[in-house]
Design a protein around this motif. Structure first.
Motif, short mmCIF file in Angstrom:
data_model
loop_
_atom_site.label_atom_id
_atom_site.label_comp_id
_atom_site.label_asym_id
_atom_site.label_seq_id
_atom_site.Cartn_x
_atom_site.Cartn_y
_atom_site.Cartn_z
N THR A 74 53.96 47.94 36.93
CA THR A 74 53.20 47.58 38.31
C THR A 74 53.49 46.13 38.88
N GLY A 75 53.93 45.18 38.17
CA GLY A 75 54.33 44.00 38.76
C GLY A 75 55.14 43.14 37.89
N VAL A 76 55.92 41.84 38.51
CA VAL A 76 56.34 41.13 37.66
C VAL A 76 56.04 39.76 38.08
N TYR A 77 55.64 38.63 37.16
CA TYR A 77 54.76 37.52 37.52
C TYR A 77 55.49 36.30 36.87
N GLN A 78 55.53 35.10 37.44
CA GLN A 78 56.28 33.91 36.78
C GLN A 78 54.99 32.73 36.91
N ASN A 79 55.02 32.08 35.62
CA ASN A 79 54.42 30.95 35.72
C ASN A 79 55.22 29.92 35.47
N VAL A 80 55.45 29.17 36.56
CA VAL A 80 56.74 28.14 36.56
C VAL A 80 56.14 26.97 35.58
N THR A 81 54.99 26.68 35.39
CA THR A 81 54.72 25.47 34.54
C THR A 81 54.96 25.77 32.98
N SER A 82 54.87 27.00 32.64
CA SER A 82 55.03 27.48 31.10
C SER A 82 56.31 28.19 31.03
N SER A 83 57.06 28.32 32.11
CA SER A 83 58.26 29.13 31.97
C SER A 83 58.33 30.54 31.55
N LEU A 84 56.91 31.10 31.73
CA LEU A 84 56.61 32.39 31.44
C LEU A 84 56.98 33.40 32.40
N VAL A 85 57.66 34.57 32.38
CA VAL A 85 57.86 35.57 32.89
C VAL A 85 56.83 36.84 32.13
N SER A 86 56.00 37.46 33.18
CA SER A 86 54.98 38.55 32.78
C SER A 86 55.24 39.56 33.52
N VAL A 87 55.53 40.91 32.61
CA VAL A 87 55.72 42.30 33.21
C VAL A 87 54.59 42.92 32.81
N VAL A 88 53.88 43.52 33.94
CA VAL A 88 52.60 44.29 33.67
C VAL A 88 52.85 45.89 34.16
N PHE A 89 52.44 46.52 33.08
CA PHE A 89 52.48 48.14 32.88
C PHE A 89 51.38 48.76 33.25
N LYS A 90 51.36 50.16 33.72
CA LYS A 90 49.93 50.88 33.74
C LYS A 90 50.56 51.95 32.53
N GLY A 91 49.33 52.35 31.87
CA GLY A 91 49.65 53.56 31.02
C GLY A 91 48.24 54.14 30.83
N LYS A 92 48.51 55.25 29.94
CA LYS A 92 47.38 55.91 29.41
C LYS A 92 46.95 55.67 27.94
N ALA A 93 45.76 55.16 27.51
CA ALA A 93 45.25 55.35 26.25
C ALA A 93 45.18 56.81 25.62
N LEU A 94 46.09 57.01 24.72
CA LEU A 94 45.97 58.30 23.88
C LEU A 94 44.94 58.61 22.93
N THR A 95 44.65 57.43 22.47
CA THR A 95 43.44 57.61 21.41
C THR A 95 42.21 56.62 22.14
N THR A 96 41.16 56.75 21.64
CA THR A 96 39.95 56.03 22.30
C THR A 96 39.12 55.13 21.53
N GLU A 97 39.22 55.36 20.11
CA GLU A 97 38.39 54.49 19.17
C GLU A 97 39.05 52.98 18.93
N ILE A 98 38.30 52.18 19.13
CA ILE A 98 38.80 50.77 18.90
C ILE A 98 38.60 50.36 17.60
N THR A 99 39.66 50.38 16.72
CA THR A 99 39.75 50.13 15.25
C THR A 99 40.25 48.78 14.78
N LYS A 100 41.28 48.65 15.35
CA LYS A 100 42.02 47.52 14.74
C LYS A 100 42.24 46.33 15.66
N GLN A 101 41.59 45.22 15.32
CA GLN A 101 41.75 43.93 16.05
C GLN A 101 42.43 43.03 15.38
N ILE A 102 43.40 42.13 15.84
CA ILE A 102 43.84 41.17 15.00
C ILE A 102 43.07 39.90 15.42
#
Length: 158
Positions: A74-102
């Motif tokens: 859905t988009g590509v974004y750049q943070n020049v200050t931190s030299s970060l390039v971010s790619v954003v996706f769209k998708g479907k959640a195939l399961t719904t129970e939030i179980t594992k959080q790091i």
């Protein structure tokens, strides 16, 4: 053309995130420990040798325990200050129970995200615009992952 001799190969951080929705069109948002003033789309850095889509689904699973299917970019974004390039996706959640959080994830939940209420959840302007772009996109931007020598198409979206 003559070389100046002072060229250095640029070093950037590549990150991925995704707007993943369940069957009720609710979006999964996370709140991290170091940015707990805002909700955000799940994501993180791409590891060496990993495709962008592999990184997005891995990060989503690690942060929430939910398996996902990528629809598109859905988009590509750049943070020049931190030299970060971010790619954003769209998708479907195939399961719904939030179980594992790091440890880095403080909280995760599905919310009915709309253009009208997005700022109530995502308070940082650059994160809000990325999520809004993803919310309003069909994910139709082409993206390929390839291997060279020998050339092989690993994955294509769009």
């Amino acid at each position: 053309m003559e070389s100046t001799g002072d060229y250095q190969i640029p070093k950037h951080i590549v990150a991925v995130s995704g707007l993943f929705q369940n069957e009720q069109n609710e979006t999964l948002l996370v709140k991290t420990n170091w940015r707990n003033d805002t909700w955000e789309l799940p994501g993180g850095q791409v590891e060496e040798g990993e495709t962008l889509t592999e990184a997005a689904t891995r990060e989503f699973l690690e942060e929430t325990g939910i398996e996902a299917e990528i629809i598109g970019v859905t988009g590509v974004y750049q943070n020049v200050t931190s030299s970060l390039v971010s790619v954003v996706f769209k998708g479907k959640a195939l399961t719904t129970e939030i179980t594992k959080q790091i440890e880095e994830i403080q909280e995760a939940r599905f919310v009915k995200l709309t253009p009208e209420n997005i700022a109530d959840y995502i308070t940082r302007p650059h994160m809000c615009s990325r999520a809004l772009d993803a919310l309003e996109s069909d994910g139709g931007v082409p993206m390929e992952s390839v291997q060279v020598q020998p050339h092989q198409l690993l994955h294509r979206l769009g």
